[in-house]
Design a protein around this motif. Structure first.
Motif, mmCIF file in Angstrom:
data_model
loop_
_atom_site.group_PDB
_atom_site.id
_atom_site.type_symbol
_atom_site.label_atom_id
_atom_site.label_comp_id
_atom_site.label_asym_id
_atom_site.label_seq_id
_atom_site.Cartn_x
_atom_site.Cartn_y
_atom_site.Cartn_z
ATOM 1 N N HIS A 123 26.075 27.013 56.524
ATOM 2 C CA HIS A 123 26.114 27.034 55.220
ATOM 3 C C HIS A 123 26.828 25.921 54.637
ATOM 4 O O HIS A 123 27.869 25.209 55.325
ATOM 5 N N PHE A 124 26.308 25.353 53.391
ATOM 6 C CA PHE A 124 26.771 24.349 52.659
ATOM 7 C C PHE A 124 27.088 24.716 51.300
ATOM 8 O O PHE A 124 26.258 25.204 50.472
ATOM 9 N N LEU A 125 28.507 24.362 50.754
ATOM 10 C CA LEU A 125 28.807 24.865 49.631
ATOM 11 C C LEU A 125 28.783 23.476 48.958
ATOM 12 O O LEU A 125 29.101 22.352 49.450
ATOM 13 N N TYR A 126 28.380 23.227 47.591
ATOM 14 C CA TYR A 126 28.073 22.045 47.210
ATOM 15 C C TYR A 126 29.199 21.506 46.295
ATOM 16 O O TYR A 126 29.907 22.557 45.880
ATOM 17 N N VAL B 107 31.685 33.600 54.308
ATOM 18 C CA VAL B 107 31.990 32.340 53.455
ATOM 19 C C VAL B 107 33.034 32.471 52.543
ATOM 20 O O VAL B 107 33.191 33.751 51.716
ATOM 21 N N TYR B 108 34.045 31.638 52.507
ATOM 22 C CA TYR B 108 35.020 31.933 51.363
ATOM 23 C C TYR B 108 34.691 31.926 49.809
ATOM 24 O O TYR B 108 35.526 32.204 48.970
ATOM 25 N N TRP B 109 33.651 31.459 49.419
ATOM 26 C CA TRP B 109 33.112 31.075 48.210
ATOM 27 C C TRP B 109 32.345 32.097 47.557
ATOM 28 O O TRP B 109 31.953 32.890 48.327
ATOM 29 N N ASP B 110 32.515 32.302 46.255
ATOM 30 C CA ASP B 110 31.848 33.351 45.383
ATOM 31 C C ASP B 110 30.202 33.082 45.327
ATOM 32 O O ASP B 110 29.771 31.876 44.817
ATOM 33 N N THR B 111 29.226 33.514 46.247
ATOM 34 C CA THR B 111 28.109 33.327 46.571
ATOM 35 C C THR B 111 27.184 33.495 45.161
ATOM 36 O O THR B 111 26.081 33.187 45.181
ATOM 37 N N SER B 112 27.790 34.326 44.132
ATOM 38 C CA SER B 112 26.889 34.714 43.086
ATOM 39 C C SER B 112 27.173 33.498 41.864
ATOM 40 O O SER B 112 26.199 33.533 41.185
ATOM 41 N N SER B 113 28.157 32.896 42.123
ATOM 42 C CA SER B 113 28.157 31.747 40.841
ATOM 43 C C SER B 113 28.297 30.415 41.450
ATOM 44 O O SER B 113 28.347 29.456 40.584
ATOM 45 N N THR B 114 28.292 30.118 42.759
ATOM 46 C CA THR B 114 28.330 28.729 43.204
ATOM 47 C C THR B 114 27.130 28.036 43.710
ATOM 48 O O THR B 114 26.017 29.346 43.876
ATOM 49 N N LYS B 115 26.834 26.811 44.014
ATOM 50 C CA LYS B 115 25.520 26.409 44.382
ATOM 51 C C LYS B 115 25.792 26.175 45.832
ATOM 52 O O LYS B 115 26.809 25.495 46.257
ATOM 53 N N TRP B 116 24.755 26.670 46.758
ATOM 54 C CA TRP B 116 25.049 26.792 48.012
ATOM 55 C C TRP B 116 23.527 26.806 48.700
ATOM 56 O O TRP B 116 22.413 27.123 47.999
ATOM 57 N N VAL B 117 23.410 26.216 50.062
ATOM 58 C CA VAL B 117 22.111 26.289 50.752
ATOM 59 C C VAL B 117 22.550 26.917 51.924
ATOM 60 O O VAL B 117 23.662 26.500 52.655
ATOM 61 N N MET B 118 21.806 27.573 52.505
ATOM 62 C CA MET B 118 21.906 28.141 54.098
ATOM 63 C C MET B 118 20.667 27.827 54.723
ATOM 64 O O MET B 118 19.548 28.118 54.252
ATOM 65 N N ILE B 119 20.985 27.345 56.048
ATOM 66 C CA ILE B 119 19.887 27.189 56.746
ATOM 67 C C ILE B 119 19.923 27.840 58.017
ATOM 68 O O ILE B 119 20.848 28.022 58.816
ATOM 69 N N LYS B 120 18.784 28.695 58.477
ATOM 70 C CA LYS B 120 18.715 29.540 59.692
ATOM 71 C C LYS B 120 18.242 28.579 60.879
ATOM 72 O O LYS B 120 17.058 28.107 60.942
ATOM 73 N N ILE B 121 18.948 28.740 61.835
ATOM 74 C CA ILE B 121 18.816 27.754 62.967
ATOM 75 C C ILE B 121 18.821 28.728 64.300
ATOM 76 O O ILE B 121 19.618 29.327 64.665
ATOM 77 N N PRO B 122 17.470 28.726 65.006
ATOM 78 C CA PRO B 122 17.419 29.332 66.090
ATOM 79 C C PRO B 122 18.288 28.709 67.384
ATOM 80 O O PRO B 122 18.222 27.389 67.522
ATOM 81 N N ILE C 256 17.544 28.956 52.404
ATOM 82 C CA ILE C 256 17.871 29.439 51.116
ATOM 83 C C ILE C 256 18.794 28.828 50.149
ATOM 84 O O ILE C 256 19.776 28.350 50.737
ATOM 85 N N PHE C 257 18.145 28.588 49.057
ATOM 86 C CA PHE C 257 18.986 27.763 48.095
ATOM 87 C C PHE C 257 19.553 28.891 47.047
ATOM 88 O O PHE C 257 18.996 29.849 46.622
ATOM 89 N N HIS C 258 20.853 28.427 46.418
ATOM 90 C CA HIS C 258 21.268 29.283 45.362
ATOM 91 C C HIS C 258 21.786 28.395 44.296
ATOM 92 O O HIS C 258 22.706 27.419 44.583
ATOM 93 N N PRO C 259 21.415 28.336 42.888
ATOM 94 C CA PRO C 259 21.887 27.338 41.987
ATOM 95 C C PRO C 259 23.265 28.028 41.517
ATOM 96 O O PRO C 259 23.367 29.066 41.452
ATOM 97 N N GLY C 260 23.888 27.148 41.195
ATOM 98 C CA GLY C 260 25.393 27.366 40.819
ATOM 99 C C GLY C 260 25.347 27.639 38.994
ATOM 100 O O GLY C 260 24.585 27.370 38.459
ATOM 101 N N LYS C 261 26.563 28.195 38.750
ATOM 102 C CA LYS C 261 26.668 28.311 37.288
ATOM 103 C C LYS C 261 26.561 27.264 36.306
ATOM 104 O O LYS C 261 27.256 26.369 36.649
ATOM 105 N N PRO C 262 26.203 27.278 35.213
ATOM 106 C CA PRO C 262 25.954 26.001 34.360
ATOM 107 C C PRO C 262 27.278 25.405 33.872
ATOM 108 O O PRO C 262 27.191 24.606 33.239
#
Length: 201
Positions: A28-31, A90-105, A184-190
């Motif tokens: 997980h990466f929080l921007y 993860v400790y951040w609010d996943t609905s309002s922050t910008k983050w990316v998650m990479i699934k690694i086998p 998987i990307f998620h955009p943050g609030k404007p």
């Protein structure tokens, strides 16, 4: 003909067994971010600003974080105040922050090694969290190199190479793309200005 069928059965069975030993972790990466123009009074300032953010490793429903304590300028490894923690999410609010998650086998062996690190590092951190020392990106690289996912490098080199999350994220996203790992990307609030991925792809 019977010999051929038996041979094929063994080969197919071996492939299926090998595949069943694969497990997936989530990186997980929080921007990093700062308040957007016009929202300076309503949006909080976060540690690191645009060069901030965070990196954490999730395996088997548990998240391994490397977090600051007193955050000294130089590490105090003899009496560290910062270190590894195991969290449920993860400790951040996943609905309002910008983050990316990479699934690694991972192989079963790698996952078992990671489980061992979870316990040992959370019980006794191997190094302190410091401004000019190990921080979340370098610590995450260290953990993943310990299980053989990446090449091990000297600690000082790791600290410079992965000084803040974007430096690590840039290489991980390119690596994930080459290996066709799910991203998987998620955009943050404007209301916040978020760190960009310009130059990564």
């Amino acid at each position: 003909m019977k010999f051929l069928l038996a041979f094929l059965f063994l080969v197919i069975g071996r492939v299926a067994w090998t595949q069943s030993l694969n497990d997936t972790i989530r990186l997980h990466f929080l921007y990093g971010s700062i308040p957007a123009k016009g929202y300076e009074k309503t949006e909080p300032k976060f540690f690191g600003g645009l060069k901030g953010g965070h990196v954490s490793i999730e395996a088997n429903g548990r998240v391994l974080d490397f977090l600051p304590g007193n955050c000294p300028i130089l590490p105090e490894n003899n009496r560290p105040s910062g270190g590894f923690r195991i969290n449920k999410a993860v400790y951040w609010d996943t609905s309002s922050t910008k983050w990316v998650m990479i699934k690694i086998p991972l192989t079963r062996s790698q996952l078992e090694s990671l489980e061992t690190i979870y316990h040992s590092y959370a019980e006794e951190t191997p190094y302190d969290y410091a401004v000019f020392g190990m921080r979340c990106a370098a610590a995450s690289y260290d953990v993943l190199s310990e299980i053989g996912l990446f090449k091990k490098v000297p600690e000082k080199f790791n600290m410079v190479k992965n000084f803040y999350p974007k430096l690590f994220r840039k290489r991980i996203l390119k690596w994930a793309g080459k290996n066709n790992y799910p991203v998987i990307f998620h955009p943050g609030k404007p209301t916040r200005k978020w760190e960009s991925d310009e130059g990564i792809f």
